[in-house]
Design a protein around this motif. Structure first.
Motif, mmCIF file in Angstrom:
data_model
loop_
_atom_site.group_PDB
_atom_site.id
_atom_site.type_symbol
_atom_site.label_atom_id
_atom_site.label_comp_id
_atom_site.label_asym_id
_atom_site.label_seq_id
_atom_site.Cartn_x
_atom_site.Cartn_y
_atom_site.Cartn_z
ATOM 1 N N PRO A 82 5.611 -18.856 8.986
ATOM 2 C CA PRO A 82 7.027 -18.976 8.606
ATOM 3 C C PRO A 82 7.288 -20.037 7.541
ATOM 4 O O PRO A 82 8.367 -20.050 6.963
ATOM 5 N N ALA A 120 4.839 -20.975 4.886
ATOM 6 C CA ALA A 120 4.261 -20.589 3.588
ATOM 7 C C ALA A 120 4.398 -19.094 3.339
ATOM 8 O O ALA A 120 4.004 -18.611 2.271
ATOM 9 N N GLY A 121 4.959 -18.363 4.282
ATOM 10 C CA GLY A 121 5.139 -16.924 4.126
ATOM 11 C C GLY A 121 4.113 -16.136 4.914
ATOM 12 O O GLY A 121 2.955 -16.532 5.015
ATOM 13 N N PHE A 122 4.545 -15.005 5.460
ATOM 14 C CA PHE A 122 3.647 -14.193 6.278
ATOM 15 C C PHE A 122 2.522 -13.567 5.453
ATOM 16 O O PHE A 122 1.422 -13.357 5.955
ATOM 17 N N SER A 123 2.768 -13.278 4.172
ATOM 18 C CA SER A 123 1.710 -12.700 3.342
ATOM 19 C C SER A 123 0.606 -13.731 3.106
ATOM 20 O O SER A 123 -0.583 -13.397 3.131
ATOM 21 N N THR A 124 1.008 -14.949 2.881
ATOM 22 C CA THR A 124 0.048 -16.041 2.714
ATOM 23 C C THR A 124 -0.783 -16.217 3.984
ATOM 24 O O THR A 124 -2.016 -16.372 3.921
ATOM 25 N N ALA A 125 -0.133 -16.207 5.126
ATOM 26 C CA ALA A 125 -0.847 -16.363 6.402
ATOM 27 C C ALA A 125 -1.784 -15.184 6.638
ATOM 28 O O ALA A 125 -2.918 -15.364 7.104
ATOM 29 N N ASN A 126 -1.318 -14.002 6.316
ATOM 30 C CA ASN A 126 -2.138 -12.791 6.454
ATOM 31 C C ASN A 126 -3.439 -12.927 5.649
ATOM 32 O O ASN A 126 -4.536 -12.686 6.171
ATOM 33 N N PHE A 184 -1.361 -11.552 14.956
ATOM 34 C CA PHE A 184 -0.567 -11.796 13.753
ATOM 35 C C PHE A 184 0.377 -10.636 13.492
ATOM 36 O O PHE A 184 1.572 -10.824 13.241
ATOM 37 N N HIS A 203 1.450 -11.960 -4.426
ATOM 38 C CA HIS A 203 0.743 -11.372 -3.287
ATOM 39 C C HIS A 203 0.493 -9.891 -3.553
ATOM 40 O O HIS A 203 1.239 -9.025 -3.089
ATOM 41 N N PRO A 217 10.901 -14.904 5.582
ATOM 42 C CA PRO A 217 9.524 -14.737 6.054
ATOM 43 C C PRO A 217 8.510 -14.540 4.925
ATOM 44 O O PRO A 217 7.309 -14.658 5.170
ATOM 45 N N TYR A 218 8.973 -14.239 3.727
ATOM 46 C CA TYR A 218 8.044 -13.997 2.618
ATOM 47 C C TYR A 218 7.806 -15.255 1.790
ATOM 48 O O TYR A 218 6.677 -15.553 1.421
#
Lengths: 130, 130, 130, 130, 130, 130
Positions: free
Chosen positions: C109, C111-117, E43, E79, F109-110
């Motif tokens: 939440p 750095a962003g969910f795409s970053t975490a992914n 996740f 991304h 969230p992004y």
């Protein structure tokens, strides 16, 4: 713009010719931007008119230094493919490989050592692969 | 490092002296880093030893060009206060106000026009306030 | 630095030895940094002296926690290859795979969910490929 | 989710209670998020339900370490105000001021010394102003 | 939340159903998120509950416009894989290829022409490969 | 460009007129860009010719949607002052305050909840101060 400014503006070289000056030289013509993909053509037409013809062709700072600025920005922001293109342009404009290696080392404490490492690998690839 | 590399390494100027060369000059001594806050002292000691004494003092690229690289990186990454400090250093090393304005304009299409706008306002502030 | 600070400074382990402690361990010696590319050698010499010998070897925070800080920063800023290296170091220093998965989920939440992914995929690759 | 996973999920503490645990403690209740601005209320309700109740309340990693991860990410990405809030939370969860100073110094070579400097000034402000 | 807000909240569609609406459609079911990697399952469960069920399913802005916002953010922050997924979602929700090309061209001067170029190549890949 | 493309190009409205359409409207003329600082004048002339006259005035996507793209990018990349200007433009083009609040919540969230929080505070400031 007043008349004198307009005249100075009109006297600036075209974006396409400045781009050729930066990327061209001994190795001949620069590749068609975007590899000729027709879907991307409007983007590259815009870039040539508005990036090359908007800032690169301005008076007041030598192309060689503009190139160093762009290399620094692309390295710091991690645009690897575009960085490679502009590292080749920087070599074409007279920067040496060793100077560019120092320039990329110089960004390490400011943009992070991982960022500098990635940029240096791009330069290493150019040096090795020609 | 072999012996010759070690000797070259030891011959490099200290971080503190390079920092003084970049920021000092006609206007006298650079301000104490961090405004003398004792809590931040370990940070600034580290920076002087490892940034100024680690990359700025390397041979192979003129200080004036290292300064342009750092200005470009700080502008592109939006570190306004540090950018101001290094714009003053760039002026001290011989870049003109007009050249720096062109350099910051040059980053606009690469790092974004808003980023360039913010950097140019930092430069404008320095020019106005001395 | 006064005499006592200088003595404390000199007593700190070398950058190379701290690096070995973080990356080495049961799996033996860490790989030569940069894969031994001579063009990149000055960069890695600088990194070992000024990153490992400049901050990693400081007293005041356990290596295990320094490792978590670095993993978090590299995940948040998207340096995938360097992240993998430091995830291996974190495992070597005692963090478990499940703890690291939670740490990377925790950044989602912020750095962003795409970053975490992307960071979690790097960890998944390490877990799968050993 | 199967039944057992659902039960584990339902047993997790609420987002609001975890937030209170992180920010509250000896100094009493955390401030109302967003300073009570009704326009921002839907945002803070979402954040409490989906950030605090989505990741902070997960099992598998101690709150103290989750806090270090978040401090590292916010420092690296330059969110100064939110960083201050989470530095206070980190102190509340048991990290010492000196450990947090080391953690922020540790990010310097990875996220840049300017970024670390800005984060350290946020911590210095908290230490000075209480 | 008061009773009325709670009722409105409970009446919102589930995250999974909104995700299906965005990614599904004529081409059938969206792929299992994360390609079914069990290590990444927590996740993706979190993302579906807290991203799709936290913001995407809110009233007050059409899905089609939420999709344009997400495409813009993912393009601007680089991304690429997630961008491709959401470009497909945007097409599914009724944006045309030409509109999306214009949207990505529009980000060029704000997020940089290199960033826009990379995003446009992602879109070009989708258009070419179906 | 072939003749037809050139004709279409020449028929596009000027950058200045598109800028007025976005920022002007009921509240009258937009402020002089850059507050009239002569040092910054070349930057704003470049921006009007090459941003407003280079991408904003293109056919193929409504101004209202271009505005949403730019608001999303500026929010995600944290350019607060420029974001405020473009939020006012978005309101002028017909987006409602509630739609823009949802759009900024959608980025959370992004681009991260802290980033969204900062953008929402900018919008809240506009709503409160008119």
């Amino acid at each position: 713009m007043n008349e004198r400014q307009q005249a100075a503006h009109d006297a600036r070289p075209s974006g396409a010719s400045v781009r050729e000056q930066v990327f061209g030289g001994a190795k001949g013509q620069p590749a068609a931007p975007g590899g000729g993909d027709p879907f991307l053509a409007p983007f590259f037409a815009t870039a040539i008119e508005h990036v090359w013809g908007g800032v690169w062709n301005r008076p007041g700072l030598e192309l060689k230094y503009r190139s160093l600025v762009v290399v620094s920005v692309l390295a710091a922001t991690g645009h690897r493919e575009e960085l490679k293109t502009h590292l080749r342009g920087a070599l074409n404009l007279g920067w040496t490989v060793d100077e560019l290696r120092e320039a990329l080392l110089q960004i390490a404490p400011y943009a992070g050592f991982s960022t500098a490492n990635e940029a240096l690998q791009a330069l290493s690839g150019i040096v090795t692969q020609g």
